[in-house]
Design an enzyme around this catalytic site. Structure first.
Site, PDB file in Angstrom:
ATOM      1  N   ARG A  76      21.991 -95.298 -15.975  1.00 50.46           N
ATOM      2  CA  ARG A  76      21.310 -94.018 -16.268  1.00 50.46           C
ATOM      3  C   ARG A  76      20.020 -93.902 -15.456  1.00 50.46           C
ATOM      4  O   ARG A  76      19.675 -92.835 -14.954  1.00 50.46           O
ATOM      5  CB  ARG A  76      21.002 -93.907 -17.762  1.00 50.46           C
ATOM      6  CG  ARG A  76      22.250 -93.747 -18.625  1.00 50.46           C
ATOM      7  CD  ARG A  76      21.896 -93.461 -20.064  1.00 50.46           C
ATOM      8  NE  ARG A  76      21.332 -92.141 -20.248  1.00 50.46           N
ATOM      9  CZ  ARG A  76      20.571 -91.782 -21.286  1.00 50.46           C
ATOM     10  NH1 ARG A  76      20.267 -92.663 -22.225  1.00 50.46           N
ATOM     11  NH2 ARG A  76      20.101 -90.565 -21.399  1.00 50.46           N
ATOM     12  N   GLN A 107      12.037 -84.596 -25.484  1.00 48.62           N
ATOM     13  CA  GLN A 107      12.972 -85.599 -26.003  1.00 48.62           C
ATOM     14  C   GLN A 107      13.645 -86.326 -24.842  1.00 48.62           C
ATOM     15  O   GLN A 107      14.423 -87.247 -25.052  1.00 48.62           O
ATOM     16  CB  GLN A 107      14.050 -84.918 -26.853  1.00 48.62           C
ATOM     17  CG  GLN A 107      13.494 -84.220 -28.070  1.00 48.62           C
ATOM     18  CD  GLN A 107      14.537 -83.292 -28.671  1.00 48.62           C
ATOM     19  OE1 GLN A 107      15.345 -83.686 -29.503  1.00 48.62           O
ATOM     20  NE2 GLN A 107      14.544 -82.045 -28.233  1.00 48.62           N
ATOM     21  N   ASN A 108      13.361 -85.863 -23.618  1.00 53.50           N
ATOM     22  CA  ASN A 108      14.038 -86.446 -22.454  1.00 53.50           C
ATOM     23  C   ASN A 108      13.380 -87.756 -22.045  1.00 53.50           C
ATOM     24  O   ASN A 108      12.154 -87.888 -22.109  1.00 53.50           O
ATOM     25  CB  ASN A 108      14.018 -85.459 -21.285  1.00 53.50           C
ATOM     26  CG  ASN A 108      14.781 -84.188 -21.617  1.00 53.50           C
ATOM     27  OD1 ASN A 108      15.571 -84.179 -22.571  1.00 53.50           O
ATOM     28  ND2 ASN A 108      14.554 -83.131 -20.866  1.00 53.50           N
ATOM     29  N   HIS A 125      10.975 -89.687 -27.207  1.00 54.19           N
ATOM     30  CA  HIS A 125      12.064 -90.677 -27.236  1.00 54.19           C
ATOM     31  C   HIS A 125      11.878 -91.771 -26.193  1.00 54.19           C
ATOM     32  O   HIS A 125      12.831 -92.453 -25.833  1.00 54.19           O
ATOM     33  CB  HIS A 125      13.417 -89.971 -27.051  1.00 54.19           C
ATOM     34  CG  HIS A 125      13.774 -89.077 -28.217  1.00 54.19           C
ATOM     35  ND1 HIS A 125      14.878 -88.267 -28.242  1.00 54.19           N
ATOM     36  CD2 HIS A 125      13.153 -88.891 -29.408  1.00 54.19           C
ATOM     37  CE1 HIS A 125      14.930 -87.603 -29.399  1.00 54.19           C
ATOM     38  NE2 HIS A 125      13.880 -87.959 -30.106  1.00 54.19           N
ATOM     39  N   CYS A 154      11.672-111.693 -21.033  1.00 46.98           N
ATOM     40  CA  CYS A 154      10.219-111.498 -21.026  1.00 46.98           C
ATOM     41  C   CYS A 154       9.560-112.708 -20.350  1.00 46.98           C
ATOM     42  O   CYS A 154       9.835-113.853 -20.742  1.00 46.98           O
ATOM     43  CB  CYS A 154       9.725-111.356 -22.463  1.00 46.98           C
ATOM     44  SG  CYS A 154       7.930-111.296 -22.593  1.00 46.98           S
ATOM     45  N   THR A 195      17.257 -77.617 -25.909  1.00 46.61           N
ATOM     46  CA  THR A 195      17.575 -78.613 -26.941  1.00 46.61           C
ATOM     47  C   THR A 195      18.482 -78.006 -28.003  1.00 46.61           C
ATOM     48  O   THR A 195      18.332 -76.838 -28.357  1.00 46.61           O
ATOM     49  CB  THR A 195      16.307 -79.209 -27.598  1.00 46.61           C
ATOM     50  OG1 THR A 195      16.712 -80.058 -28.680  1.00 46.61           O
ATOM     51  CG2 THR A 195      15.336 -78.147 -28.099  1.00 46.61           C
ATOM     52  N   ASN A 220      17.851 -71.041 -24.286  1.00 46.06           N
ATOM     53  CA  ASN A 220      19.073 -71.851 -24.360  1.00 46.06           C
ATOM     54  C   ASN A 220      20.256 -70.903 -24.151  1.00 46.06           C
ATOM     55  O   ASN A 220      20.331 -69.862 -24.803  1.00 46.06           O
ATOM     56  CB  ASN A 220      19.172 -72.515 -25.756  1.00 46.06           C
ATOM     57  CG  ASN A 220      20.166 -73.649 -25.788  1.00 46.06           C
ATOM     58  OD1 ASN A 220      21.262 -73.546 -25.251  1.00 46.06           O
ATOM     59  ND2 ASN A 220      19.781 -74.737 -26.423  1.00 46.06           N
TER      60      ASN A 220
HETATM   61  N1  APR Z   1      19.071 -74.551 -19.802  1.00 48.51           N
HETATM   62  C1  APR Z   1      18.727 -74.566 -21.109  1.00 48.51           C
HETATM   63  N2  APR Z   1      19.466 -75.139 -22.061  1.00 48.51           N
HETATM   64  C2  APR Z   1      20.622 -75.711 -21.681  1.00 48.51           C
HETATM   65  C3  APR Z   1      21.052 -75.728 -20.348  1.00 48.51           C
HETATM   66  C4  APR Z   1      20.223 -75.109 -19.369  1.00 48.51           C
HETATM   67  N3  APR Z   1      20.544 -75.093 -18.075  1.00 48.51           N
HETATM   68  N4  APR Z   1      22.239 -76.389 -20.286  1.00 48.51           N
HETATM   69  C5  APR Z   1      22.516 -76.772 -21.540  1.00 48.51           C
HETATM   70  N5  APR Z   1      21.546 -76.361 -22.383  1.00 48.51           N
HETATM   71  C6  APR Z   1      21.423 -76.566 -23.834  1.00 48.51           C
HETATM   72  C7  APR Z   1      22.719 -76.733 -24.581  1.00 48.51           C
HETATM   73  O1  APR Z   1      23.226 -75.458 -24.974  1.00 48.51           O
HETATM   74  C8  APR Z   1      22.278 -77.580 -25.775  1.00 48.51           C
HETATM   75  O2  APR Z   1      21.861 -76.755 -26.851  1.00 48.51           O
HETATM   76  O3  APR Z   1      20.736 -77.800 -23.982  1.00 48.51           O
HETATM   77  C9  APR Z   1      21.071 -78.342 -25.247  1.00 48.51           C
HETATM   78  C10 APR Z   1      21.297 -79.838 -25.069  1.00 48.51           C
HETATM   79  O4  APR Z   1      21.541 -80.398 -26.321  1.00 48.51           O
HETATM   80  P1  APR Z   1      21.698 -81.966 -26.551  1.00 48.51           P
HETATM   81  O5  APR Z   1      22.660 -82.523 -25.539  1.00 48.51           O
HETATM   82  O6  APR Z   1      21.949 -82.158 -27.990  1.00 48.51           O
HETATM   83  O7  APR Z   1      20.284 -82.542 -26.103  1.00 48.51           O
HETATM   84  P2  APR Z   1      18.956 -82.711 -26.951  1.00 48.51           P
HETATM   85  O8  APR Z   1      18.709 -81.562 -27.848  1.00 48.51           O
HETATM   86  O9  APR Z   1      17.907 -83.101 -25.971  1.00 48.51           O
HETATM   87  O10 APR Z   1      19.330 -83.984 -27.841  1.00 48.51           O
HETATM   88  C11 APR Z   1      18.326 -84.579 -28.608  1.00 48.51           C
HETATM   89  O11 APR Z   1      19.745 -86.446 -29.073  1.00 48.51           O
HETATM   90  O12 APR Z   1      21.307 -87.059 -27.512  1.00 48.51           O
HETATM   91  C12 APR Z   1      20.265 -87.529 -28.292  1.00 48.51           C
HETATM   92  O13 APR Z   1      18.393 -88.947 -28.041  1.00 48.51           O
HETATM   93  C13 APR Z   1      19.160 -87.986 -27.369  1.00 48.51           C
HETATM   94  O14 APR Z   1      17.007 -87.011 -26.888  1.00 48.51           O
HETATM   95  C14 APR Z   1      18.333 -86.708 -27.219  1.00 48.51           C
HETATM   96  C15 APR Z   1      18.461 -86.070 -28.590  1.00 48.51           C
END
Ligand code: APR
Length: 264
Positions: A76, A107-108, A125, A154, A195, A220
């Site tokens: 990753r 959260q990224n 995170h 370590c 998100t 979104n």
């Molecule tokens: N622009 C905006 N939003 C987008 C795009 C885009 N180009 N492409 C996808 N999305 C949206 C999707 O519709 C979805 O709602 O981004 C969201 C991604 O959702 P997740 O994959 O659930 O990601 P996230 O909300 O960051 O997840 C939270 O969960 O996977 C675990 O720990 C990980 O930090 C992460 C946490």
């Protein structure tokens, strides 16, 4: 005939951004989608296709198969190193440069906000860029070549090193979530971009802001549990909607930053 803008921004929304005194942004994997970073759920290709990410990203998985978990994160990390910040990341840098008070809670774990030039960031995170000792919880910057099939150890105590990210079943770093919660309670505009707004405790931040009277704007392409409670929902990719919003809020000066600017 003039071309319609790629993402029309209603006038009250443009004003809400230009007039905000204190802005908090919550971002998730969708903001990095246009940089080609596979989302957590989509990262399972090739050799990794047979593994469930929800099983790999846990303390139990690391205890059982530390080498496998280390290798998955190494993959990753390499994928993220090949990616570049996109116009959505850069538009957030432009907003930070103009807002009297600003905090980006992400959260990224990919570090792309930092690489774009955002400065006021809380990484809820953790970050793939950092490694820490699994016993002492201290960040470690250098280590010796590991034995085959094992994570590196370590240099001080000999315990395995691990990525400095928050795994499922683990608590978020207290200072990070407390800082984000305090800012959410005090902001007048909260932007929730990319998100699914489902993973707690980050998913509670917009609700704290809403309860305190802030305007909530979601960006979104898909609906989330937050959508119908937001004041505005831009059903568009963040790499399109955020630059368009910046350009409409600060028409004279914002476009170059939002479209192509880098670090402040
Ligand atoms: N622009 C905006 N939003 C987008 C795009 C885009 N180009 N492409 C996808 N999305 C949206 C999707 O519709 C979805 O709602 O981004 C969201 C991604 O959702 P997740 O994959 O659930 O990601 P996230 O909300 O960051 O997840 C939270 O969960 O996977 C675990 O720990 C990980 O930090 C992460 C946490």
């Amino acid at each position: 005939m003039s071309r319609a803008p790629a993402c029309p921004i209603p006038e009250p929304l443009a004003r809400a951004l230009a007039d905000a005194r204190s802005i908090v942004v919550l971002t998730g994997a969708g903001v990095s989608a246009e940089s080609g970073v596979p989302t957590f759920r989509d990262a399972q290709t090739g050799l990794w296709a047979k593994f469930d990410p929800f099983e790999l990203a846990t303390p139990r998985a690391f205890a059982r198969q530390p080498g496998l978990v280390w290798d998955w994160y190494a993959e990753r990390r390499a994928a993220v190193a090949r990616a570049l910040p996109n116009p959505g990341h850069r538009a957030l840098v432009a907003i930070e440069g103009r807002a009297p008070s600003f905090l980006l809670a992400t959260q990224n774990v990919d570090g792309l906000h930092h690489r774009a030039g955002s400065r006021s960031i809380v990484e809820l995170h953790g970050s793939l860029a950092r490694v820490r000792c699994s016993r002492e919880d201290r960040e470690v910057a250098a280590w010796d070549e590991p034995a085959p099939g094992e994570p590196p150890r370590c240099p001080d105590c000999g315990a395995f090193l691990r990525p400095d990210v928050v795994w499922f079943e683990e608590a978020l770093p207290a200072a990070a979530i407390e800082r984000a919660e305090a800012a959410a309670r005090a902001c007048d505009l909260m932007i929730v971009a990319g998100t699914s707004a489902e993973v707690h405790p980050a998913a509670a931040l917009p609700w704290l802001a809403r309860a305190a009277g802030a305007t909530i704007v979601e960006i979104n392409p898909s609906a989330t549990p937050l959508t119908r409670h937001a004041d505005h929902a831009l059903r568009e990719r963040s790499g399109v909607a955020l630059p368009a919003w910046v350009a409409s809020a600060w028409p004279a000066s914002a476009a170059p930053d939002a479209a192509g600017g880098g670090a402040k």
